[in-house]
Design a protein around this motif. Structure first.
Motif, short mmCIF file in Angstrom:
data_model
loop_
_atom_site.label_atom_id
_atom_site.label_comp_id
_atom_site.label_asym_id
_atom_site.label_seq_id
_atom_site.Cartn_x
_atom_site.Cartn_y
_atom_site.Cartn_z
N GLN A 91 0.85 -1.19 0.00
CA GLN A 91 0.00 0.00 0.00
C GLN A 91 0.88 1.24 0.00
OE1 GLN A 91 -2.25 -0.86 3.58
NE2 GLN A 91 -4.01 -1.52 2.35
N ASP A 92 0.72 2.07 -1.01
CA ASP A 92 1.39 3.36 -1.08
C ASP A 92 0.35 4.38 -0.59
OD1 ASP A 92 2.35 5.89 -1.83
OD2 ASP A 92 3.42 5.07 -3.56
N ASP A 106 -3.04 0.33 -3.90
CA ASP A 106 -3.20 -0.91 -3.16
C ASP A 106 -2.85 -2.03 -4.13
OD1 ASP A 106 -3.84 -2.51 -0.98
OD2 ASP A 106 -5.97 -2.58 -1.48
N ILE A 107 -1.61 -2.49 -4.06
CA ILE A 107 -1.08 -3.43 -5.04
C ILE A 107 -1.08 -4.83 -4.42
CG2 ILE A 107 0.94 -4.01 -6.43
CD1 ILE A 107 0.76 -0.56 -5.26
N LYS A 108 -1.54 -5.83 -5.18
CA LYS A 108 -1.66 -7.18 -4.64
C LYS A 108 -0.87 -8.17 -5.50
CE LYS A 108 -6.09 -6.47 -2.46
NZ LYS A 108 -6.63 -5.21 -2.77
N GLY A 109 -0.03 -8.97 -4.84
CA GLY A 109 0.71 -10.03 -5.50
C GLY A 109 2.08 -9.60 -5.96
N ASN A 166 5.76 -4.80 -11.01
CA ASN A 166 5.34 -3.80 -12.01
C ASN A 166 5.24 -2.41 -11.40
OD1 ASN A 166 5.21 -5.75 -14.00
ND2 ASN A 166 3.01 -6.08 -13.74
N PHE A 167 4.76 -2.31 -10.17
CA PHE A 167 4.64 -1.03 -9.49
C PHE A 167 6.01 -0.41 -9.23
CE2 PHE A 167 4.52 1.34 -5.43
CZ PHE A 167 3.69 2.38 -5.81
N LEU A 168 6.95 -1.23 -8.76
CA LEU A 168 8.29 -0.71 -8.50
C LEU A 168 9.00 -0.31 -9.78
CD1 LEU A 168 9.44 -3.19 -5.70
CD2 LEU A 168 8.66 -0.83 -5.43
N VAL A 198 4.21 -10.11 3.81
CA VAL A 198 2.81 -10.30 3.44
C VAL A 198 2.10 -8.96 3.27
CG1 VAL A 198 2.55 -12.62 4.39
CG2 VAL A 198 2.11 -10.64 5.85
N LYS A 199 2.66 -7.92 3.90
CA LYS A 199 2.08 -6.58 3.75
C LYS A 199 3.16 -5.53 3.92
CE LYS A 199 -1.76 -3.70 5.25
NZ LYS A 199 -2.90 -3.59 6.17
#
Length: 167
Positions: free
Chosen positions: A57-58, A64-67, A73-75, A137-138
């Motif tokens: 979560q940014d 809210d990015i999952k997996g 991809n977000f980084l 995990v988070k």
């Protein structure tokens, strides 16, 4: 009664020793994670620290990015032209607390260029929660992006880094 007390003592001591061992192991994992992040070379190694179903979560951007795949991809380490002005790496950690399966890390990203745009330095606080396999995990990111005009507006708290008032 004596036997019960002795057994309780043994279990209590064994439990404490187990917790200390787990904390040491988590320390090693966290050090490796941030060393990998700091070098910003091997995104696949960085992603290996995350559980398959991890959440990132940014908070500032509201992402809210999952997996693992979406986090990678977000980084986006493999996208764009990135370089730092410092030979000291990408980030500096100023404070870190590890308790149970949670790690809270405070610091700042050094100034850098991305696609020929000067960015940073950026203050950050990252919260990582780990599972029993010591996989993330988070992750909750609080990053003070600048230049503020390009992102959100508001006061630029990152000026504290430039003034050397940040502790």
């Amino acid at each position: 009664m004596r036997i019960v007390l002795m057994l309780l003592s043994v279990f209590l001591i064994a439990g404490c020793a187990s917790t200390v061992k787990e904390t040491r192991q988590l320390n090693i994992v966290v050090d490796d994670y941030f060393n990998t992040y700091d070098r910003r070379i091997d995104v696949d190694h960085l992603i290996s620290f995350y559980d398959e179903q991890a959440i990132l979560q940014d908070i500032i951007y509201g992402n809210d990015i999952k997996g693992r795949k979406q986090i990678k991809n977000f980084l986006a380490w493999d996208q764009g032209e990135f370089s730092t002005f410092s030979k000291d790496g990408v980030l500096t950690i100023t404070n870190q607390v590890i308790e149970n399966n949670t790690v809270i890390t405070q610091g700042y990203f050094h100034a850098f260029t991305f696609n020929k745009q000067n960015l940073g330095p950026w203050l950050f606080i990252m919260v990582h929660e780990f599972n029993n396999e010591q996989k993330i995990v988070k992750q909750i990111d609080w990053i003070n992006y600048t230049p503020r005009a390009n992102f959100l507006g508001g006061k630029d708290m990152n000026l504290l880094i430039k003034k050397k008032d940040f502790k």
